[in-house]
Design a protein around this motif. Structure first.
Motif, PDB file in Angstrom:
ATOM      1  N   ILE A 121       5.676   8.862   7.827  1.00 10.21           N
ATOM      2  CA  ILE A 121       5.490   7.136   6.232  1.00 10.21           C
ATOM      3  C   ILE A 121       6.194   6.481   6.598  1.00 10.21           C
ATOM      4  O   ILE A 121       6.273   5.069   6.435  1.00 10.21           O
ATOM      5  CB  ILE A 121       5.394   8.207   5.091  1.00 10.21           C
ATOM      6  CG1 ILE A 121       4.317   8.942   4.998  1.00 10.21           C
ATOM      7  CG2 ILE A 121       4.672   6.937   4.099  1.00 10.21           C
ATOM      8  CD1 ILE A 121       4.580  10.292   4.018  1.00 10.21           C
ATOM      9  N   VAL A 153      -3.378  12.220   3.893  1.00 10.82           N
ATOM     10  CA  VAL A 153      -3.043  11.624   2.438  1.00 10.82           C
ATOM     11  C   VAL A 153      -3.340   9.749   2.474  1.00 10.82           C
ATOM     12  O   VAL A 153      -2.734   9.823   3.365  1.00 10.82           O
ATOM     13  CB  VAL A 153      -1.782  12.039   2.042  1.00 10.82           C
ATOM     14  CG1 VAL A 153      -1.021  11.182   1.074  1.00 10.82           C
ATOM     15  CG2 VAL A 153      -0.952  13.372   2.527  1.00 10.82           C
ATOM     16  N   VAL A 154      -3.876   9.388   1.811  1.00  5.01           N
ATOM     17  CA  VAL A 154      -4.381   8.416   1.303  1.00  5.01           C
ATOM     18  C   VAL A 154      -3.172   7.756   0.274  1.00  5.01           C
ATOM     19  O   VAL A 154      -3.284   8.534  -0.884  1.00  5.01           O
ATOM     20  CB  VAL A 154      -5.422   7.775   1.433  1.00  5.01           C
ATOM     21  CG1 VAL A 154      -5.840   6.795   1.123  1.00  5.01           C
ATOM     22  CG2 VAL A 154      -6.872   8.530   2.507  1.00  5.01           C
ATOM     23  N   SER A 155      -2.674   6.692   0.310  1.00  4.08           N
ATOM     24  CA  SER A 155      -1.586   6.144  -0.508  1.00  4.08           C
ATOM     25  C   SER A 155      -1.574   5.089  -0.521  1.00  4.08           C
ATOM     26  O   SER A 155      -1.519   4.263   0.490  1.00  4.08           O
ATOM     27  CB  SER A 155       0.303   6.959  -0.676  1.00  4.08           C
ATOM     28  OG  SER A 155       0.327   6.808  -1.898  1.00  4.08           O
ATOM     29  N   ARG A 156      -1.523   4.367  -1.828  1.00  3.00           N
ATOM     30  CA  ARG A 156      -1.212   3.411  -2.427  1.00  3.00           C
ATOM     31  C   ARG A 156      -0.041   2.888  -1.405  1.00  3.00           C
ATOM     32  O   ARG A 156       0.994   3.625  -1.573  1.00  3.00           O
ATOM     33  CB  ARG A 156      -1.212   2.671  -3.924  1.00  3.00           C
ATOM     34  CG  ARG A 156      -1.903   1.288  -4.490  1.00  3.00           C
ATOM     35  CD  ARG A 156      -2.103   1.347  -5.518  1.00  3.00           C
ATOM     36  NE  ARG A 156      -3.249   2.178  -6.229  1.00  3.00           N
ATOM     37  CZ  ARG A 156      -4.202   1.190  -6.255  1.00  3.00           C
ATOM     38  NH1 ARG A 156      -4.326   0.562  -5.655  1.00  3.00           N
ATOM     39  NH2 ARG A 156      -5.488   2.077  -6.156  1.00  3.00           N
ATOM     40  N   ARG A 157       0.063   1.598  -0.579  1.00  2.00           N
ATOM     41  CA  ARG A 157       1.090   0.658  -0.168  1.00  2.00           C
ATOM     42  C   ARG A 157       2.046   1.124  -1.398  1.00  2.00           C
ATOM     43  O   ARG A 157       3.560   1.180  -1.344  1.00  2.00           O
ATOM     44  CB  ARG A 157       1.461  -0.732   0.409  1.00  2.00           C
ATOM     45  CG  ARG A 157       2.708  -0.697   1.078  1.00  2.00           C
ATOM     46  CD  ARG A 157       2.544  -2.585   1.734  1.00  2.00           C
ATOM     47  NE  ARG A 157       1.449  -2.531   3.173  1.00  2.00           N
ATOM     48  CZ  ARG A 157       1.840  -2.001   3.632  1.00  2.00           C
ATOM     49  NH1 ARG A 157       3.322  -1.820   4.336  1.00  2.00           N
ATOM     50  NH2 ARG A 157       1.152  -2.359   5.044  1.00  2.00           N
ATOM     51  N   LEU A 168       4.994   2.625   7.275  1.00  2.00           N
ATOM     52  CA  LEU A 168       5.307   1.018   5.963  1.00  2.00           C
ATOM     53  C   LEU A 168       6.648   0.029   6.294  1.00  2.00           C
ATOM     54  O   LEU A 168       5.708  -0.709   6.809  1.00  2.00           O
ATOM     55  CB  LEU A 168       6.122   2.066   5.099  1.00  2.00           C
ATOM     56  CG  LEU A 168       5.837   2.581   3.688  1.00  2.00           C
ATOM     57  CD1 LEU A 168       6.286   3.653   3.365  1.00  2.00           C
ATOM     58  CD2 LEU A 168       4.251   1.986   3.257  1.00  2.00           C
ATOM     59  N   ASP A 201      -4.479  -1.951  -0.534  1.00  2.00           N
ATOM     60  CA  ASP A 201      -3.467  -2.007   0.336  1.00  2.00           C
ATOM     61  C   ASP A 201      -3.481  -0.437   0.237  1.00  2.00           C
ATOM     62  O   ASP A 201      -2.423   0.281  -0.091  1.00  2.00           O
ATOM     63  CB  ASP A 201      -2.433  -2.870   0.146  1.00  2.00           C
ATOM     64  CG  ASP A 201      -1.005  -3.323   1.165  1.00  2.00           C
ATOM     65  OD1 ASP A 201      -1.590  -2.348   2.343  1.00  2.00           O
ATOM     66  OD2 ASP A 201      -0.301  -3.365   0.792  1.00  2.00           O
ATOM     67  N   VAL A 202      -3.693   0.071   1.698  1.00  2.00           N
ATOM     68  CA  VAL A 202      -3.036   1.860   1.671  1.00  2.00           C
ATOM     69  C   VAL A 202      -2.645   2.205   2.907  1.00  2.00           C
ATOM     70  O   VAL A 202      -2.353   1.210   3.913  1.00  2.00           O
ATOM     71  CB  VAL A 202      -3.937   2.881   1.554  1.00  2.00           C
ATOM     72  CG1 VAL A 202      -5.041   2.259   0.217  1.00  2.00           C
ATOM     73  CG2 VAL A 202      -5.192   2.114   2.388  1.00  2.00           C
ATOM     74  N   VAL A 203      -1.570   2.926   2.701  1.00  2.00           N
ATOM     75  CA  VAL A 203      -1.172   3.330   4.543  1.00  2.00           C
ATOM     76  C   VAL A 203      -1.516   5.252   3.764  1.00  2.00           C
ATOM     77  O   VAL A 203      -1.742   5.515   3.431  1.00  2.00           O
ATOM     78  CB  VAL A 203       0.140   4.236   3.546  1.00  2.00           C
ATOM     79  CG1 VAL A 203       0.897   4.600   5.066  1.00  2.00           C
ATOM     80  CG2 VAL A 203       0.987   2.289   3.650  1.00  2.00           C
ATOM     81  N   VAL A 204      -2.385   5.246   5.559  1.00  2.00           N
ATOM     82  CA  VAL A 204      -3.271   6.553   5.886  1.00  2.00           C
ATOM     83  C   VAL A 204      -1.908   7.570   7.052  1.00  2.00           C
ATOM     84  O   VAL A 204      -1.748   6.903   8.050  1.00  2.00           O
ATOM     85  CB  VAL A 204      -4.521   6.421   6.497  1.00  2.00           C
ATOM     86  CG1 VAL A 204      -5.172   7.987   6.494  1.00  2.00           C
ATOM     87  CG2 VAL A 204      -5.110   5.700   5.630  1.00  2.00           C
ATOM     88  N   VAL A 205      -1.945   8.697   6.487  1.00  2.00           N
ATOM     89  CA  VAL A 205      -1.000   9.413   7.422  1.00  2.00           C
ATOM     90  C   VAL A 205      -1.752  10.786   7.631  1.00  2.00           C
ATOM     91  O   VAL A 205      -1.985  12.081   6.873  1.00  2.00           O
ATOM     92  CB  VAL A 205       0.521   9.857   6.965  1.00  2.00           C
ATOM     93  CG1 VAL A 205       0.983  10.683   8.069  1.00  2.00           C
ATOM     94  CG2 VAL A 205       1.313   8.208   7.210  1.00  2.00           C
TER      95      VAL A 205
END
Lengths: 221, 221
Positions: free
Chosen positions: B214, A199-203, B218, B195-199
């Motif tokens: 997650i 899953v790639v999500s905007r912070r 963060l 600015d993304v978070v990849v899980v």
């Protein structure tokens, strides 16, 4: 006898120049007849490159001896190391010849035709091995040329340094560049791909939104 | 006059063979004197490749005319298109010459020396443009060889098809392979990366575990 002819030839080439030396001069110095010379060398040019035929034969045999497990680009890189070794086994002779070749256009042309034969041997091997790829022939020709160029770059640096330095390390480095450029992606193996969800999500997204995305991703499959 | 000499030469080469044709035969058929021949062509071999000097000059000028903004590998690919055009502008002549060159070892050697000059022109240009890279010289030599090999592959296919088919499209395709192999990573731009978070999570993991990951990702940043 063969070595004596090469030694006599180079003695005269360096003393008088290549063009000014005849086959008669060479056989006179070596103390043999003209027929002996031509038994070993088809022409005066060939005595300048006495080891190339043997080297080409060794290298072609090495390539023909490949197993199905041998990675084709790696195999060609190993084959070109055989060529470099022919030069580095005899640094003084190789450096002398390099200087001679630079001065005599006819020898330069001869050398180009030898380099071309090495490159064709690489390309032929790769064409066979890459035949199943859609662009196999193109890839074979391009990779063969790149391997030959990497070899020539390493060899010339070493020759220009008068045979000082580690030619073999320079070649390894140069071939590393080529192998990296033409690395083939590893064939997919038979195992099930690991079952993961990405899953790639905007912070900035709120956590509930991220969880929602994960849930929907899990449900989809 | 120059064109008439080339036409007379090829008429005789095809009729009698290259070796059996003398410069005297050529000038007799063209109705000019020997001196006229040698004003245009240094030797009989040169009349077989009448356009290469002009083409080399055009191509070298094109490379010299590069701006700082030109991507070096792209520029060399565009330069090699000039060489292909020399062949495709005159398919009948190019195919005749190809057949002749295959039969006469001396012409094959001449052609190799011409190809080598093209390749050196590419390499010299790239050496200048890649001079700031740690392996600039090596990269220049390898890329130049790859571009020349891609060109020769496309050209030979076209010549073998008797000048049928789209040589230019084949070259574009071949150069695409080379450019992809030696693509330089784009320079990092000035914008902030998004600015993304990849899980990445094993599918079997319970949802609470994923959420925990997650959260901790963060918090870390």
């Amino acid at each position: 006898m063969r070595d004596a002819l090469v030694a006599a030839a180079f003695h005269l080439f360096l003393e008088r120049g290549y063009e000014q030396t005849t086959v008669d001069d060479i056989v006179a110095l070596a103390g043999v007849g003209r027929r002996s010379f031509f038994r070993y060398f088809p022409s005066k040019e060939d005595v300048v490159f006495p080891d190339h035929e043997r080297c080409l034969a060794d290298m072609t045999a090495f390539l023909a001896d490949s197993g199905d497990d041998d990675e084709p680009v790696q195999r060609v890189c190993d084959a070109v190391r055989i060529v470099l070794r022919m030069y580095t086994e005899n640094p003084t002779f190789s450096v002398q010849r390099y200087r001679l070749t630079k001065k005599v256009p006819g020898l330069r042309a001869y050398e180009l035709s030898v380099v071309w034969r090495y490159e064709r041997a690489f390309a032929d091997h790769l064409r066979g091995r890459l035949a199943s790829r859609p662009d196999g022939t193109l890839q074979a020709d391009v990779i063969a040329a790149a391997v030959a160029a990497a070899h020539n770059n390493a060899l010339r640096s070493w020759l220009r340094s008068d045979g000082q330095g580690d030619a073999s390390a320079a070649l390894d480095h140069a071939l590393g560049y080529v192998q990296q450029a033409f690395a083939t992606p590893p064939a997919p193996d038979d195992e099930e791909p690991e079952d993961v969800v990405v899953v790639v999500s905007r912070r900035g997204a709120p956590l509930w939104r991220v969880v929602q995305e994960i849930e929907s991703a899990l449900e989809q499959n």
